[in-house]
Scaffold this motif. Structure first.
Motif, PDB file in Angstrom:
ATOM      1  N   LEU A 283       0.453  -1.522   0.370  1.00 58.35           N
ATOM      2  CA  LEU A 283      -0.499  -0.002  -0.400  1.00 58.35           C
ATOM      3  C   LEU A 283       0.644   1.364   0.079  1.00 58.35           C
ATOM      4  CD1 LEU A 283      -2.899   0.999  -0.234  1.00 58.35           C
ATOM      5  CD2 LEU A 283      -2.997   0.570   2.226  1.00 58.35           C
ATOM      6  N   VAL A 284       0.933   1.453  -1.904  1.00 52.38           N
ATOM      7  CA  VAL A 284       2.239   2.560  -1.338  1.00 52.38           C
ATOM      8  C   VAL A 284       1.621   3.958  -1.832  1.00 52.38           C
ATOM      9  CG1 VAL A 284       4.095   1.037  -0.798  1.00 52.38           C
ATOM     10  CG2 VAL A 284       3.275   1.647  -3.197  1.00 52.38           C
ATOM     11  N   PHE A 285       1.264   3.218  -3.502  1.00 52.80           N
ATOM     12  CA  PHE A 285       0.242   5.277  -4.147  1.00 52.80           C
ATOM     13  C   PHE A 285      -0.456   5.698  -3.789  1.00 52.80           C
ATOM     14  CE2 PHE A 285      -2.685   6.893  -6.785  1.00 52.80           C
ATOM     15  CZ  PHE A 285      -1.648   6.954  -7.357  1.00 52.80           C
ATOM     16  N   HIS A 286       0.707   6.968  -3.654  1.00 54.06           N
ATOM     17  CA  HIS A 286      -0.357   8.113  -2.590  1.00 54.06           C
ATOM     18  C   HIS A 286      -0.474   8.022  -1.467  1.00 54.06           C
ATOM     19  CE1 HIS A 286      -1.758  12.580  -2.703  1.00 54.06           C
ATOM     20  NE2 HIS A 286      -2.610  11.840  -2.466  1.00 54.06           N
ATOM     21  N   ALA A 287       0.852   7.302  -0.795  1.00 55.82           N
ATOM     22  CA  ALA A 287       0.749   7.273   0.484  1.00 55.82           C
ATOM     23  C   ALA A 287      -0.370   6.596   1.134  1.00 55.82           C
ATOM     24  CB  ALA A 287       1.110   8.401   1.318  1.00 55.82           C
ATOM     25  N   GLY A 288      -1.149   5.768   0.055  1.00 58.88           N
ATOM     26  CA  GLY A 288      -2.598   5.657   0.724  1.00 58.88           C
ATOM     27  C   GLY A 288      -3.576   5.855   1.200  1.00 58.88           C
ATOM     28  N   GLN A 289      -3.909   7.212  -0.161  1.00 59.77           N
ATOM     29  CA  GLN A 289      -4.685   8.149   0.485  1.00 59.77           C
ATOM     30  C   GLN A 289      -5.957   7.756  -0.056  1.00 59.77           C
ATOM     31  OE1 GLN A 289      -2.783  11.881   3.141  1.00 59.77           O
ATOM     32  NE2 GLN A 289      -1.355  11.539   0.958  1.00 59.77           N
ATOM     33  N   GLY A 290      -6.418   6.628   0.031  1.00 63.58           N
ATOM     34  CA  GLY A 290      -7.671   6.438  -1.140  1.00 63.58           C
ATOM     35  C   GLY A 290      -8.708   5.405  -0.669  1.00 63.58           C
ATOM     36  N   CYS A 291      -9.678   5.780  -0.933  1.00 59.56           N
ATOM     37  CA  CYS A 291     -10.972   5.431   0.060  1.00 59.56           C
ATOM     38  C   CYS A 291     -11.092   3.837  -0.726  1.00 59.56           C
ATOM     39  CB  CYS A 291     -12.221   5.904  -0.792  1.00 59.56           C
ATOM     40  SG  CYS A 291     -12.270   6.073  -2.553  1.00 59.56           S
ATOM     41  N   ALA A 292     -10.925   3.655  -1.843  1.00 55.34           N
ATOM     42  CA  ALA A 292     -10.886   2.377  -2.991  1.00 55.34           C
ATOM     43  C   ALA A 292      -9.172   1.823  -2.385  1.00 55.34           C
ATOM     44  CB  ALA A 292     -11.358   2.388  -3.980  1.00 55.34           C
ATOM     45  N   VAL A 293      -8.582   1.981  -1.264  1.00 58.06           N
ATOM     46  CA  VAL A 293      -6.979   0.831  -1.884  1.00 58.06           C
ATOM     47  C   VAL A 293      -7.679  -0.388  -1.089  1.00 58.06           C
ATOM     48  CG1 VAL A 293      -5.891   2.966  -1.760  1.00 58.06           C
ATOM     49  CG2 VAL A 293      -6.559   1.828   0.157  1.00 58.06           C
ATOM     50  N   HIS A 294      -7.026  -1.534  -1.327  1.00 56.07           N
ATOM     51  CA  HIS A 294      -7.195  -2.690  -0.702  1.00 56.07           C
ATOM     52  C   HIS A 294      -6.355  -2.494   0.238  1.00 56.07           C
ATOM     53  CE1 HIS A 294      -7.892  -4.053  -5.586  1.00 56.07           C
ATOM     54  NE2 HIS A 294      -8.806  -3.881  -4.578  1.00 56.07           N
ATOM     55  N   SER A 295      -6.532  -2.445   1.969  1.00 56.30           N
ATOM     56  CA  SER A 295      -6.015  -2.062   2.775  1.00 56.30           C
ATOM     57  C   SER A 295      -6.115  -3.876   3.547  1.00 56.30           C
ATOM     58  CB  SER A 295      -6.269  -0.528   3.655  1.00 56.30           C
ATOM     59  OG  SER A 295      -7.597  -1.225   3.312  1.00 56.30           O
ATOM     60  N   ARG A 296      -6.606  -4.523   3.601  1.00 53.36           N
ATOM     61  CA  ARG A 296      -6.502  -5.628   3.867  1.00 53.36           C
ATOM     62  C   ARG A 296      -6.442  -6.730   2.730  1.00 53.36           C
ATOM     63  NH1 ARG A 296     -11.801  -7.697   6.503  1.00 53.36           N
ATOM     64  NH2 ARG A 296     -12.274  -5.945   4.327  1.00 53.36           N
ATOM     65  N   LEU A 297      -4.917  -7.380   3.382  1.00 53.93           N
ATOM     66  CA  LEU A 297      -4.704  -8.591   2.429  1.00 53.93           C
ATOM     67  C   LEU A 297      -4.599 -10.167   2.625  1.00 53.93           C
ATOM     68  CD1 LEU A 297      -2.896  -9.456  -0.092  1.00 53.93           C
ATOM     69  CD2 LEU A 297      -0.677  -9.580   0.952  1.00 53.93           C
ATOM     70  N   LEU A 298      -5.555 -10.860   1.756  1.00 56.91           N
ATOM     71  CA  LEU A 298      -6.107 -11.732   2.897  1.00 56.91           C
ATOM     72  C   LEU A 298      -5.511 -13.871   2.174  1.00 56.91           C
ATOM     73  CD1 LEU A 298      -7.869  -9.833   3.858  1.00 56.91           C
ATOM     74  CD2 LEU A 298      -9.979 -11.944   2.997  1.00 56.91           C
ATOM     75  N   VAL A 299      -4.944 -14.044   2.456  1.00 56.00           N
ATOM     76  CA  VAL A 299      -3.399 -14.789   1.868  1.00 56.00           C
ATOM     77  C   VAL A 299      -4.769 -16.179   2.460  1.00 56.00           C
ATOM     78  CG1 VAL A 299      -1.941 -13.345   1.220  1.00 56.00           C
ATOM     79  CG2 VAL A 299      -1.794 -14.754   2.984  1.00 56.00           C
TER      80      VAL A 299
END
Length: 489
Positions: A283-299
């Motif tokens: 999570l690096v694009f624009h320092a993660g400042q996006g409402c639709a970013v994927h901030s949980r990674l499920l593996v």
């Protein structure tokens, strides 16, 4: 760093300062220093904007003259194209965008979305035949007509301001509404430019108005409560969205709300590019400042240790390739403000208190400059009930959660107040689609498919919002339905 020109209000066709000449400083995220000044609108200034927008809708042909408004929207688009360098400066200096992000979500994607609106606009239906019906001994003919709702207040955030401003302003104008744009106080210049270029394009007075101020709530609350404003289109936090619904209830105001997210990217055990799918979750694009970013990674738990090793290597490889203002390859800069930096750092501390393990980052980086820098951060050993897994951080913080099987992954993804976006990766497309269809979210990317674009609807389920922006549906949000019935001869 270049200073920005003063941001002026645009009310009733006039570029002007605020009542009494009041201004406020615009603080640059890269430096923490003043980079410009903006007019500080008073209640009287907001009132003047409402009066102008109401008059332009009620007393001019804007709402009915489709040819006129399409021509002006196209002319305004050409002026924005001619001012791309200035838009880039605003994105970088006001919003803290890195050079590599400008050509994506900040400027180019916004202008492409504008073109998408123009492309789908001919599909808007202005009438629909509902046929005739026999009743009470005679025949009635029915027709629905679709009309602009009226005066729109567009309240927009600071993270990707041009993109969100275009999403609301262009759709409302094409639909035939008049509007008041109220940008965030962190990014007033990206709102002010709409007024400047609308004046140059020759928009009728009152059709577009732009107001902003140091107080983030004054103008917004006036617009939400005023019965002369017919619709609020808001993008921002879920907390503020709830307040808008509460305050708008007294006038039964229609609201469009695009709110927060805690979206999950699910990498299934058969993903053919498992290492790449995991690595690109950073999570690096624009320092993660996006409402639709994927901030949980499920593996999958069966590959959890492998995923952690991949992420450790990926973050280490990313290294210091961020946070340089003039580097065109960088996609990550600072967060928007000192307040936001403190918020993100408080969540990083909370994650450690909750028992999660930092596998990358976790610190402020004052060595990058006087601005608001936080290094890319990743937590492992996260359970979905932790606050860092449930609450929107809005910073460069990724959490990694293991799952047992497909059912468990779906359960974890859906155990969230939010439902804005998400992703699924699998070698079996049918399997991936089965999972995607069961996730309660407004958009889902399968195997890297682009689910966000200007010609398709965007919005959320649950606490992520109400309604849809972009695409044909985004224009239709600004229309009312009127049913007309007449007795057949």
């Amino acid at each position: 760093m270049t200073s920005l020109p003063d941001a002026k209000l645009f009310i009733d066709g006039e570029l002007r300062g605020a009542e009494g000449g009041k201004t406020f400083d615009v603080i640059g995220p890269w430096t923490g220093e003043t980079v410009g000044r903006a007019a500080d609108a008073s209640a009287a200034d907001v009132e003047a904007a409402i009066v102008a927008a109401r008059r332009a809708f009620d007393q001019t042909d804007w709402s009915t003259n489709i040819e006129k408004r399409v021509a002006l929207v196209k002319k305004l688009r050409a002026l924005f194209e001619a001012n791309k360098d200035r838009l880039s400066d605003l994105a970088r200096i006001e919003a803290g965008a890195a050079w590599g992000a400008v050509g994506r979500a900040h400027v180019d994607m916004a202008l492409e979305g504008w073109d998408d609106y123009l492309a789908v606009f001919p599909q808007v239906r202005w009438e629909k035949d509902h046929g005739s019906r026999i009743g009470y001994g005679f025949e009635t003919v029915r027709k629905a007509v679709y009309e602009p709702i009226g005066v729109v207040a567009a309240i927009t955030p600071w993270n990707v301001p041009l993109y969100v401003n275009v999403g609301k302003v262009v759709a409302a104008l094409l639909a035939g509404c008049t509007l008041i744009l109220k940008p965030a106080p962190d990014t007033p210049g990206m709102g002010a430019i709409f007024g400047e270029l609308a004046l140059e394009a020759g928009f009728p007075p009152g059709v577009i108005n732009v107001v902003f101020g140091a107080d983030p709530a004054l103008a917004g609350e006036m617009l939400v409560k005023d019965p002369r404003v017919d619709l609020i289109s808001f993008t921002g936090s879920t907390g503020v969205g709830k307040r808008i619904m509460e305050q708008g209830a007294a006038t039964l105001k229609r609201v469009f709300l695009e709110l927060g997210g805690k979206s999950a990217k699910i990498v299934l055990d058969d993903a053919p590019n498992f290492a790449m799918d995991v690595a690109t979750a950073m999570l690096v694009f624009h320092a993660g400042q996006g409402c639709a970013v994927h901030s949980r990674l499920l593996v999958p738990r069966s590959r959890y240790e492998e995923a952690k090793a991949i992420l450790k290597h990926s973050y280490a490889s990313f290294g210091e390739n961020w946070g340089v203002f003039d580097d065109p390859k960088h996609i990550m800069g600072p967060v928007i403000s000192k307040r936001q930096m403190e918020r993100v750092l408080s969540y990083i501390a909370l994650g450690q208190q909750e028992g999660a393990t930092l596998i990358a980052g976790g610190h402020a980086r004052p060595d990058k400059g006087g601005g608001f820098f936080i290094e890319p951060t990743c937590f492992a050993d996260v359970t979905n009930d932790m606050r860092i897994a449930q609450e929107e951080i809005f910073g460069p913080v990724l959490v990694v959660i293991p799952f047992e099987d497909d059912e468990d992954a779906i359960r974890i993804a859906n155990e969230s107040a939010y439902g804005l976006s998400g992703g699924v990766c699998s070698a079996d497309l049918d399997r991936a689609l089965r999972v995607a269809k069961r996730i309660r979210s407004g958009s889902i990317s399968v195997n890297g498919g682009m689910c966000i674009a200007g010609d398709v609807p965007f919005g959320g389920y649950k606490a992520s919002g109400i309604g849809r922006e972009w695409g044909l549906e985004g224009i239709e949000e600004f229309l009312e339905t009127k049913l007309i019935a007449w007795r057949a001869a």
